[in-house]
Design a protein around this motif. Sequence first.
Motif, PDB file in Angstrom:
ATOM      1  N   ARG A 168       0.841  -1.195   0.000  1.00  0.00           N
ATOM      2  CA  ARG A 168       0.000   0.000   0.000  1.00  0.00           C
ATOM      3  C   ARG A 168       0.878   1.248   0.000  1.00  0.00           C
ATOM      4  NH1 ARG A 168      -3.647  -1.891   4.115  1.00  0.00           N
ATOM      5  NH2 ARG A 168      -2.339  -0.807   5.608  1.00  0.00           N
ATOM      6  N   ARG A 171       2.435   1.713  -3.434  1.00  0.00           N
ATOM      7  CA  ARG A 171       1.499   2.261  -4.436  1.00  0.00           C
ATOM      8  C   ARG A 171       1.203   3.719  -4.146  1.00  0.00           C
ATOM      9  NH1 ARG A 171      -3.575  -0.698  -4.402  1.00  0.00           N
ATOM     10  NH2 ARG A 171      -2.944  -1.572  -2.413  1.00  0.00           N
ATOM     11  N   ASP A 175       1.910   6.911  -6.560  1.00  0.00           N
ATOM     12  CA  ASP A 175       0.858   7.853  -6.967  1.00  0.00           C
ATOM     13  C   ASP A 175       1.280   9.300  -6.738  1.00  0.00           C
ATOM     14  OD1 ASP A 175      -0.956   6.027  -7.799  1.00  0.00           O
ATOM     15  OD2 ASP A 175      -2.240   6.118  -6.034  1.00  0.00           O
ATOM     16  N   ASP A 176       1.778   9.593  -5.542  1.00  0.00           N
ATOM     17  CA  ASP A 176       1.970  10.982  -5.143  1.00  0.00           C
ATOM     18  C   ASP A 176       2.961  11.039  -3.981  1.00  0.00           C
ATOM     19  OD1 ASP A 176       1.773  13.537  -4.087  1.00  0.00           O
ATOM     20  OD2 ASP A 176      -0.403  13.658  -4.293  1.00  0.00           O
ATOM     21  N   THR A 179       2.203  13.688  -1.014  1.00  0.00           N
ATOM     22  CA  THR A 179       1.114  13.309  -0.130  1.00  0.00           C
ATOM     23  C   THR A 179       1.476  12.055   0.675  1.00  0.00           C
ATOM     24  OG1 THR A 179      -0.398  14.253  -1.743  1.00  0.00           O
ATOM     25  CG2 THR A 179      -1.373  12.899  -0.034  1.00  0.00           C
ATOM     26  N   PHE A 288      -4.263   5.058 -15.572  1.00  0.00           N
ATOM     27  CA  PHE A 288      -3.907   6.478 -15.479  1.00  0.00           C
ATOM     28  C   PHE A 288      -2.403   6.580 -15.314  1.00  0.00           C
ATOM     29  CE2 PHE A 288      -4.388   4.767 -11.317  1.00  0.00           C
ATOM     30  CZ  PHE A 288      -3.331   5.294 -10.616  1.00  0.00           C
TER      31      PHE A 288
ATOM     32  N   LYS B  88      -6.096  15.288  -2.599  1.00  0.00           N
ATOM     33  CA  LYS B  88      -4.900  14.485  -2.854  1.00  0.00           C
ATOM     34  C   LYS B  88      -5.034  13.032  -2.398  1.00  0.00           C
ATOM     35  CE  LYS B  88      -2.434  17.901  -4.552  1.00  0.00           C
ATOM     36  NZ  LYS B  88      -1.448  18.617  -3.746  1.00  0.00           N
ATOM     37  N   PHE B  90      -5.009   8.993  -2.984  1.00  0.00           N
ATOM     38  CA  PHE B  90      -4.156   8.179  -3.852  1.00  0.00           C
ATOM     39  C   PHE B  90      -5.041   7.461  -4.870  1.00  0.00           C
ATOM     40  CE2 PHE B  90      -1.854   8.362   0.238  1.00  0.00           C
ATOM     41  CZ  PHE B  90      -0.758   9.081  -0.207  1.00  0.00           C
ATOM     42  N   PRO B  91      -4.918   7.796  -6.160  1.00  0.00           N
ATOM     43  CA  PRO B  91      -5.861   7.269  -7.159  1.00  0.00           C
ATOM     44  C   PRO B  91      -5.802   5.755  -7.350  1.00  0.00           C
ATOM     45  CG  PRO B  91      -4.155   8.611  -8.203  1.00  0.00           C
ATOM     46  CD  PRO B  91      -4.004   8.786  -6.727  1.00  0.00           C
ATOM     47  N   SER B  92      -4.648   5.134  -7.098  1.00  0.00           N
ATOM     48  CA  SER B  92      -4.625   3.688  -7.337  1.00  0.00           C
ATOM     49  C   SER B  92      -5.012   2.893  -6.090  1.00  0.00           C
ATOM     50  CB  SER B  92      -3.263   3.246  -7.878  1.00  0.00           C
ATOM     51  OG  SER B  92      -2.242   3.547  -6.967  1.00  0.00           O
ATOM     52  N   LEU B  93      -5.413   3.587  -5.044  1.00  0.00           N
ATOM     53  CA  LEU B  93      -5.867   2.902  -3.832  1.00  0.00           C
ATOM     54  C   LEU B  93      -7.380   3.042  -3.698  1.00  0.00           C
ATOM     55  CD1 LEU B  93      -2.804   3.014  -3.249  1.00  0.00           C
ATOM     56  CD2 LEU B  93      -3.336   3.617  -0.911  1.00  0.00           C
ATOM     57  N   GLU B  97      -8.346   1.609   1.410  1.00  0.00           N
ATOM     58  CA  GLU B  97      -6.877   1.622   1.434  1.00  0.00           C
ATOM     59  C   GLU B  97      -6.343   3.028   1.689  1.00  0.00           C
ATOM     60  OE1 GLU B  97      -5.268  -1.937  -1.408  1.00  0.00           O
ATOM     61  OE2 GLU B  97      -6.207  -0.241  -2.400  1.00  0.00           O
ATOM     62  N   VAL B 101      -3.883   3.671   4.722  1.00  0.00           N
ATOM     63  CA  VAL B 101      -2.532   4.192   4.526  1.00  0.00           C
ATOM     64  C   VAL B 101      -2.286   5.398   5.443  1.00  0.00           C
ATOM     65  CG1 VAL B 101      -2.771   5.901   2.663  1.00  0.00           C
ATOM     66  CG2 VAL B 101      -0.788   4.416   2.698  1.00  0.00           C
TER      67      VAL B 101
END
Lengths: 289, 231
Positions: A168, A171, A175-176, A179, A288, B88, B90-93, B97, B101
């Motif tokens: 997690r 990932r 992503d960022d 953040t 994406f 903000k 997390f787009p893939s979570l 999740e 996180v």
Amino acid sequence: MTAALDTILQGVLLGGLYALYAAGLSLIFGIMRLVNLAHGDLIVAAAYLMLALAQYAGIDSVVAFAIALPLMFGLGYVLQRYLLNRTLGEDILPPLLVTFGLSIVIQNALLEGFSANTRRLPIGEIANQSLSLGGGIAIGIMPLLSFVAAIVVVFGLNQLFYRTRLGRALRATSDDTETAQLVGINNQHIYAIAMGLALAVCAVAAFFLGSRSTFDPTTGPARLIYAFEAVIIGGLGSLWGTLAGGIVVGVAQTVGARIHPEWQILSGHVAFLVVLILRPRGFFPRAFD
Amino acid sequence: MALLETRDLTAFYGDFQALFGISVTVEQGETVAIIGANGAGKSTFLKTVAGLLPSTPGSVMFDGADISGTKAYDNLAHGLVLVPEGRKLFPSLSVEENLLVGAHRRSGKWTLARIYELFPVLAVRRHQPATTLSGGQQQMCAIGRGLMGDPRALLCDEISLGLAPIVIRDIYAALPTIKAEGAAIVIVEQDIVQALAVSDRVYCFQEGRMTLSGKPGELSREAIHTAYFGI
């Protein structure tokens, strides 16, 4: 008909090996957008590490692999934490230059330490054993094992990504980054773990590279090309895609070799270009970016 | 002793100075609002406090310790949590999740169950990708993610930006529950009425300088107007 089936089967198994070359590359690019030009040389370096352990310490190659695996993880962690992290930023050029330099350093260090002779990991009888599938088709035990290893590696990494706390965090960082720091993730540490994982996969790839075929200090760059092709064909960021990409390159190579031995390498590259024309984003691109 | 304090805090983007000596204090359990027009330096202030932007030694104190120059991920470990502008997520979570996180480094009073109790709509959508949520739901998820890190001070950057009034009301309705857990809250708001309604104290920024501070009830409309627009 049998010949065609045999050719494709051997190609699929070869693809497993290419997927092993590519999995680490895919992982690193997916998480930190770092293109590691030294990836192939790191695989060859891992093979020499196992060879050195096997020959000079007099231990079995499989034991040498078991020792090299955590060592490569550690090397990856240190390499990323103290060198490559410093190259990451808005500009994509520094990591390319540094890993390109690293590639040259590794090749020359290996040349200095092990000479230019081609070498092979001693694994005994199993190297030449095969399994008869009937109908005149037989598959080598080592090619089969390397294909199984590729599936285990891809499955394992996927489980890690989608089922664990570490996954997690990986990932989220992918992503960022900014953040991710806001939820307490130390991105430098996470990147280092990712490189550690990638080099551990390199150790797996190295074991099969070294035991299936010969290698010398300049073997790395060609493996890097196959790995790149597998990653791009599969679609950036998808590990199962990378496995599929490796199989495409592997099958293309064996089919090419069947038509004319000189066409083996070329047909792999041609298959890559064809996929690039038809599916520029690969088979399984991320939704994406 | 104040929980969070800045002393003459400055911030720069290259040669451009964004903050000119900001001194703010936030007591335990207090809700403080920071208001100001676009470009007043409110978000820069929160980012600098949280550790995303560098600060000079001695300029940010948290719980008695100098945390200036400390990275955001280390500040979080002590309970200083920033809910960033623009959600903000997390787009893939997935939604769940994203919440989980939030507890990566630190967790405590806030659990998944309690977040879902606070924002029931998130429970319904827990397995969806975070990107499929509406703006308001994303904001709830972002606040939930922050809460999962068990904040002692929760910094909220523009949590009402771009949302419908009714949604803003839902989000602000959660503040008393968060406050009840003892967390200090710092909200950055462009909506003055909203800011005055929920805060114990308010600071107004204008072009990187603090132009006004005080309790909402004690500040006149004219004073706020002048501090906000500078005319």
